[in-house]
Write a protein that holds these residues in place. Structure first.
Motif, PDB file in Angstrom:
ATOM      1  N   ILE A 127      20.841 -13.068  64.609  1.00  0.00           N
ATOM      2  CA  ILE A 127      19.787 -12.102  64.295  1.00  0.00           C
ATOM      3  C   ILE A 127      18.979 -12.486  63.050  1.00  0.00           C
ATOM      4  CG2 ILE A 127      21.212 -10.607  62.851  1.00  0.00           C
ATOM      5  CD1 ILE A 127      19.804  -8.260  64.347  1.00  0.00           C
ATOM      6  N   VAL A 128      19.515 -13.392  62.228  1.00  0.00           N
ATOM      7  CA  VAL A 128      18.786 -13.807  61.031  1.00  0.00           C
ATOM      8  C   VAL A 128      18.005 -15.100  61.257  1.00  0.00           C
ATOM      9  CG1 VAL A 128      20.397 -12.652  59.474  1.00  0.00           C
ATOM     10  CG2 VAL A 128      20.789 -15.057  60.093  1.00  0.00           C
ATOM     11  N   SER A 129      18.011 -15.606  62.482  1.00  0.00           N
ATOM     12  CA  SER A 129      17.272 -16.830  62.795  1.00  0.00           C
ATOM     13  C   SER A 129      15.819 -16.510  63.110  1.00  0.00           C
ATOM     14  CB  SER A 129      17.939 -17.567  63.958  1.00  0.00           C
ATOM     15  OG  SER A 129      19.261 -17.945  63.613  1.00  0.00           O
ATOM     16  N   THR A 130      14.988 -17.523  63.097  1.00  0.00           N
ATOM     17  CA  THR A 130      13.538 -17.382  63.134  1.00  0.00           C
ATOM     18  C   THR A 130      12.993 -16.584  64.326  1.00  0.00           C
ATOM     19  OG1 THR A 130      11.448 -18.607  63.065  1.00  0.00           O
ATOM     20  CG2 THR A 130      13.245 -19.585  64.358  1.00  0.00           C
ATOM     21  N   ALA A 131      11.904 -15.872  64.060  1.00  0.00           N
ATOM     22  CA  ALA A 131      11.193 -15.151  65.121  1.00  0.00           C
ATOM     23  C   ALA A 131      10.329 -16.086  65.960  1.00  0.00           C
ATOM     24  CB  ALA A 131      10.328 -14.051  64.509  1.00  0.00           C
ATOM     25  N   LEU A 132      10.132 -17.328  65.499  1.00  0.00           N
ATOM     26  CA  LEU A 132       9.348 -18.299  66.279  1.00  0.00           C
ATOM     27  C   LEU A 132       9.942 -18.498  67.662  1.00  0.00           C
ATOM     28  CD1 LEU A 132       7.262 -20.566  66.709  1.00  0.00           C
ATOM     29  CD2 LEU A 132       8.807 -22.113  65.461  1.00  0.00           C
ATOM     30  N   THR A 133      11.269 -18.631  67.747  1.00  0.00           N
ATOM     31  CA  THR A 133      11.911 -18.885  69.041  1.00  0.00           C
ATOM     32  C   THR A 133      11.813 -17.686  69.976  1.00  0.00           C
ATOM     33  OG1 THR A 133      13.960 -18.438  67.825  1.00  0.00           O
ATOM     34  CG2 THR A 133      13.493 -20.720  68.384  1.00  0.00           C
ATOM     35  N   ASN A 183      16.245 -23.479  61.290  1.00  0.00           N
ATOM     36  CA  ASN A 183      15.357 -22.765  62.205  1.00  0.00           C
ATOM     37  C   ASN A 183      14.403 -23.721  62.916  1.00  0.00           C
ATOM     38  OD1 ASN A 183      15.981 -19.895  62.025  1.00  0.00           O
ATOM     39  ND2 ASN A 183      15.348 -20.030  59.892  1.00  0.00           N
ATOM     40  N   GLN A 184      13.876 -24.696  62.175  1.00  0.00           N
ATOM     41  CA  GLN A 184      12.923 -25.637  62.760  1.00  0.00           C
ATOM     42  C   GLN A 184      13.594 -26.575  63.752  1.00  0.00           C
ATOM     43  OE1 GLN A 184      11.318 -27.218  59.111  1.00  0.00           O
ATOM     44  NE2 GLN A 184       9.692 -25.682  59.004  1.00  0.00           N
ATOM     45  N   VAL A 185      14.809 -27.047  63.423  1.00  0.00           N
ATOM     46  CA  VAL A 185      15.553 -27.879  64.371  1.00  0.00           C
ATOM     47  C   VAL A 185      15.884 -27.066  65.616  1.00  0.00           C
ATOM     48  CG1 VAL A 185      17.689 -29.179  64.765  1.00  0.00           C
ATOM     49  CG2 VAL A 185      16.493 -29.370  62.568  1.00  0.00           C
ATOM     50  N   GLY A 186      16.277 -25.801  65.418  1.00  0.00           N
ATOM     51  CA  GLY A 186      16.564 -24.944  66.562  1.00  0.00           C
ATOM     52  C   GLY A 186      15.369 -24.781  67.470  1.00  0.00           C
TER      53      GLY A 186
END
Length: 577
Positions: free
Chosen positions: A358-364, A328-331
């Motif tokens: 859909i399970v990836s971070t809400a930050l993006t 998630n952070q690299v993304g």
């Protein structure tokens, strides 16, 4: 005592002369009925990435007989599309796992027996290159023999369609229908016959060079790379897989001259003898790389999994310590680098769109709002990102900017339709160089800037392995319990909606409403601050995964909320785990 159906399957494999002596001897030596049951209680099924399982004899194991039966069923699906589809052929690649080369060749020879041409790589290659090859050769489909990042006891069979993306559910269902009608005795052509007939064509450098040219085109600052790339120290490990040749090549071609490849993990090794699992998400996989990084005082560590579609990243921070960035952070960092750079240079297309699972971070999601770029979420599995790219191309509307999934998968550009760790390695190196030379920042610095701007989001995945028939039943019960859960808060955080993706319904504001999202086997909930929890049984492994995304005012706040939330959440299902 074994039930009749399981015992009949077992006895068939024990007695039929079709199965070789080693297979029958392996089965005859089994004394544990639980083991026999696990090998024969079902057939391996298609999941999000095809078929994957433990190696061994039996219907619920990966073996040459399953490869034949699966390929024969796949061949019949291709034949249903007509003679042209058979002539267009199937691209086939494989990684460094046990029996990968044998399974790949057997796939080609079964296809040849059905009059279908194959383009088989002469040595191991990456999954993203296989995806590229399908479209480059104009093939109707592709097969990648790999179990990705799983332990050495596993292998698998990923199936791709003509757009270069993994097989869509409708086509996967057709293969399973054909398998239900297909016996185990499958015709196979010899390699000599297949080569002489032209139904088997070996490929290699003739595809490598065009693929690498397409990867090169995705870089944003190649001039900077050539001029300053030598200032960045990189330690890289292919984890005994297929990535070494191409990661080293793309970095060298772009001026990254200080690349040290971990020697103990440089060569393909089906035993993955230096790690427990060849997974860049596993901390144990980094031990050797970190030792060399300390010696070299490296700025950046990169790791690719066996089929080189997943990329792991660690960076040295301002204090000289190495920080392991999650997928998630690299993304988030790559999205910031790619979209931010294009926006700064007025190169951002008006119809640009970002994609993520859909399970990836809400930050993006917050970042996309800040950039003014639409973000579309898709089901788990990179094939759904590939599917959206295809839809945009067919509609002539929408420009794909960047796509990622939390499980270390990233893609820029449309040359491939699956995640690409070779491109990812080049982009992460370029981003690290860019921020170091233009802003005096490390990648962890950039990540902290994003948290300060958009809020601190802490993401964590918990995977629980539940083996065999009993495990499958327990996973089903867990999903039932979570679907029935009606608590209004967890860990002190208010729940504003519950999502039942399998039903296509969402409970929000006290009422059930339809969701505009494909029906998938996931149960989720969303907190009022934008965080979420998702529960998802794996389609290719005996696992259930829980995804937590928790928003906090700072790292400590998010960590405390995460621990409280996990404790509350698991209290309802811990007796089944």
């Amino acid at each position: 005592m074994l039930n009749k159906e399981i015992n009949d399957r077992y006895q068939q494999w024990l007695s039929s002369p079709y199965f070789d002596e080693d297979t029958r001897a392996e089965l005859a030596a089994l004394t544990d009925e639980k083991e026999i049951e696990d090998r024969f209680y079902c057939d391996l099924e298609f999941g999000t990435g095809g078929m994957r399982g433990m190696l061994g004899a039996g219907t619920n194991r990966m073996n040459i007989y399953l490869i034949r039966r699966l390929t024969a069923s796949f061949a019949r699906v291709i034949a249903d599309h007509g003679e042209d589809a058979k002539q267009r052929g199937v691209a086939i690649a494989y990684d460094s796992r046990r029996f990968s080369e044998e399974f790949a060749l057997e796939t080609a020879l079964v296809l040849a027996a059905h009059g279908i041409k194959s383009y088989l790589f002469s040595s191991l290659r990456s999954t993203p290159e296989l995806s590229f090859t399908i479209r480059y050769m104009g093939a109707i489909a592709g097969v990648m023999v790999t179990a990705s990042h799983n332990p050495k006891e596993y292998n698998g069979y990923k199936v791709y369609w003509e757009d270069g993306a993994q097989l869509p559910p409708a086509q996967a269902d057709k293969i399973m229908e054909k398998m239900a009608q297909c016996g185990w005795d499958v015709p196979v052509l010899s390699k000599d016959e297949a080569l002489k007939s032209g139904l088997l064509q070996m490929v290699g450098k003739d595809v490598d060079d065009p693929y690498m040219s397409c990867v090169q085109e995705q870089l944003l600052h190649p001039k900077m790379d050539q001029e300053k790339g030598g200032s960045l120290k990189i330690v890289y490990t292919p984890l005994h897989g297929a990535g070494r040749v191409f990661v080293e090549r793309i970095l060298a071609d772009n001026g990254f001259s200080q690349v040290f490849t971990v020697p103990e993990q440089a060569q393909p090794d089906s035993e993955f003898s230096t790690v427990k699992v060849p997974n860049p998400e596993d901390s144990g996989a980094w031990e050797l790389a970190l030792r060399y990084a300390e010696e070299q005082q490296a700025d950046l560590l990169l790791a690719t999994d066996p089929d080189s579609d997943r990329l792991g990243v660690q960076c040295r921070d301002r204090d000289g310590k190495y920080q392991h960035l999650t997928g998630n952070q690299v993304g988030a960092v790559l999205a910031n680098y790619i979209i931010g750079s294009q926006k700064a240079e007025n190169l951002l297309p008006e119809d640009g769109i970002m994609l993520q699972s859909i399970v990836s971070t809400a930050l993006t999601e917050k970042m996309a709002e800040g950039f003014g770029v639409p973000l579309k979420k898709v089901p788990v599995g990179f094939k759904f990102i590939g599917e959206q790219i295809k839809k945009m191309e067919e509609a002539g509307k929408g420009s794909f900017l960047f796509g990622f999934e939390e499980s270390l998968g990233y893609l820029k550009g449309t040359y491939a339709r699956d995640k690409d760790a070779i491109l990812g390695a080049a982009l992460v190196a370029e981003a690290a160089l860019y921020y170091k030379t233009t802003e005096g920042k490390t990648l962890p610095d950039v990540l902290e800037d994003l948290f300060e701007t958009y809020g601190y989001f802490l993401d964590e995945q918990v995977a629980c392995t539940l083996m065999g028939k009993d495990g499958k039943e327990r996973i089903g019960k867990i999903m039932e319990l979570l679907s029935a859960d009606d608590r209004s808060s967890l860990g002190g955080q208010k729940i504003v909606s519950r999502e039942y993706y399998g039903q296509g319904r969402q409970l929000k504001d006290g009422r059930l409403q339809d969701m505009d999202f494909p029906k998938v086997n996931i149960v989720g909930l969303t907190f009022e601050n934008g965080g979420f929890i998702k529960a998802r049984p794996s389609g290719t492994e005996p696992k259930i995964r829980f995804y937590f995304c928790i928003a906090g005012t700072c790292k400590q706040d998010a960590e405390e909320k995460l621990e409280k939330t996990k404790k509350d959440f698991f209290s309802a299902i811990e007796h089944l785990l």
